[in-house]
Enzyme design. Sequence first.
Site, PDB file in Angstrom:
ATOM      1  N   ASP A  12       0.813  -1.227   0.000  1.00  0.00           N
ATOM      2  CA  ASP A  12       0.000   0.000   0.000  1.00  0.00           C
ATOM      3  C   ASP A  12       0.844   1.273   0.000  1.00  0.00           C
ATOM      4  O   ASP A  12       0.431   2.305   0.523  1.00  0.00           O
ATOM      5  CB  ASP A  12      -0.963   0.048   1.208  1.00  0.00           C
ATOM      6  CG  ASP A  12      -1.793  -1.204   1.309  1.00  0.00           C
ATOM      7  OD1 ASP A  12      -2.264  -1.670   0.267  1.00  0.00           O
ATOM      8  OD2 ASP A  12      -1.961  -1.715   2.437  1.00  0.00           O
ATOM      9  N   HIS A  40      -4.435  -2.292  -5.843  1.00  0.00           N
ATOM     10  CA  HIS A  40      -3.838  -1.004  -6.168  1.00  0.00           C
ATOM     11  C   HIS A  40      -4.974  -0.045  -6.401  1.00  0.00           C
ATOM     12  O   HIS A  40      -5.920  -0.382  -7.102  1.00  0.00           O
ATOM     13  CB  HIS A  40      -3.126  -1.062  -7.507  1.00  0.00           C
ATOM     14  CG  HIS A  40      -1.883  -1.861  -7.506  1.00  0.00           C
ATOM     15  ND1 HIS A  40      -0.914  -1.737  -6.557  1.00  0.00           N
ATOM     16  CD2 HIS A  40      -1.436  -2.772  -8.386  1.00  0.00           C
ATOM     17  CE1 HIS A  40       0.076  -2.560  -6.863  1.00  0.00           C
ATOM     18  NE2 HIS A  40      -0.223  -3.202  -7.956  1.00  0.00           N
TER      19      HIS A  40
END
Length: 424
Positions: A12, A40
């Site tokens: 992340d 994503h």
Amino acid sequence: MVKAVVGANWGDEGKGKITDMLAKEADIIVRFQGGANAGHTIVNNYGKFALHTLPSGVFYDHTTSIIGNGVALNIPVLFQEIRSITDRNVPEPKILVSDRAQIVMSYHMLFDQYEEERLGGKSFGSTKSGIAPFYSDKYAKIGFQVSEIFDDELIEEKAARVCEQKNVLLEHLYHKPLLKPEEIVKELKSYREMVGPYICDISAFLAKAIEKGKEILLEGQLGTLKDPDHGIYPMVTSSSTLAAYGAIGAGIPPYEIKKIITVCKAYSSAVGAGEFVSEIFGEEADELRKRGGDGGEFGATTGRPRRMGWFDAVASKYGCRLQGTTDVAFTVLDVLGYLDEIPVCIGYEIDGKVTTEFPTTALLRKAKPVYEILPGWKSDIRGIKKYEDLPENCRKYVEFVERHIGYPIKMVSNGPGRDDIIYR
Ligand code: GDP
């Protein structure tokens, strides 16, 4: 030239945004590991998208997106994902799937779920996407390569073998319904039409592309600290998250990877259980979580609130080193603009001694963060295009971090959009 975009931390970090941005100049984008267990988030002119399987280059019509042999391929998820973007007016992306990629089967997801149930409170916090059972089967040599599913005899024989093994566990360990070979065969046959048109000998395709001097991006999932060898074992993922694995998971020579862009976040966040030395809690964490990323730090796959923490120079230095970083992309710096003071973890105190080397998990459990407090810049830095135009304290923060991690910060990301980037 081949470049890899990988994460320094727990995932992340904003790899999707950096890949999407670099994809503008790329011909080919390759996913080389992992599966649909991480996400994503990408913001561009078509809107905001959460991708789990597709490479982050699918939004350009000049790029070819590749699912490499190292990926855990969930065929229905891939096809839903293609549909979900074309439904929102993104042109049909050019996608190729490695003939050697292996398939995540529905029973892999069941086993993930059964194992989490069995472990109860001691679970690993899996996303239940079947990734760990998938990779276990791959290395136990009972996985299905995409190219195999067109051979009736082969899949029938293999399905019988899978059932023999799995059913012992289903009956005696999990007390769940047994698998039937004919159902496995049916599932595999149902994938033929979905995946058939995309199958390609990817290593041959990439060898030619390299010869022609094409721009190739290898897109990693998660980050160094989730690597099964070098991460916080056992709270790791099941495939290597390192740039080095990009060579294997794509099928190219390791020496072709000339640039390794390691994405490093200006503060820390993690999803799932595991060691996290600079973690913060309570209101301080809630505030950062709320302001973090683009609309809050919540998992792209699970929606779970991410665990939050200050920047960890010990973990990030290690994270960059294991990746073989040539360039650091330092992301979400804009989020820190509200703070009067910003703590940075510059060392770990373990048994009364301070170290800046990231230790093995057993020692990590005893580590206490050593902080240095930096002054905040108390302003919104979004929209700034030149490094010199950043507030002085903001530049000092970047330079402080750079000194402590020991790798050059070549890009600073100050917003979620494609153009929110400052080159140094
Ligand atoms: P990835 O898995 O590494 O691609 O990371 P994620 O997509 O899960 O998380 C990154 C989040 O931060 C996404 O919501 C991005 O849109 C967002 N993001 C990326 N770079 C920046 C940035 O520089 N500033 C802000 N505010 N958000 C960013």
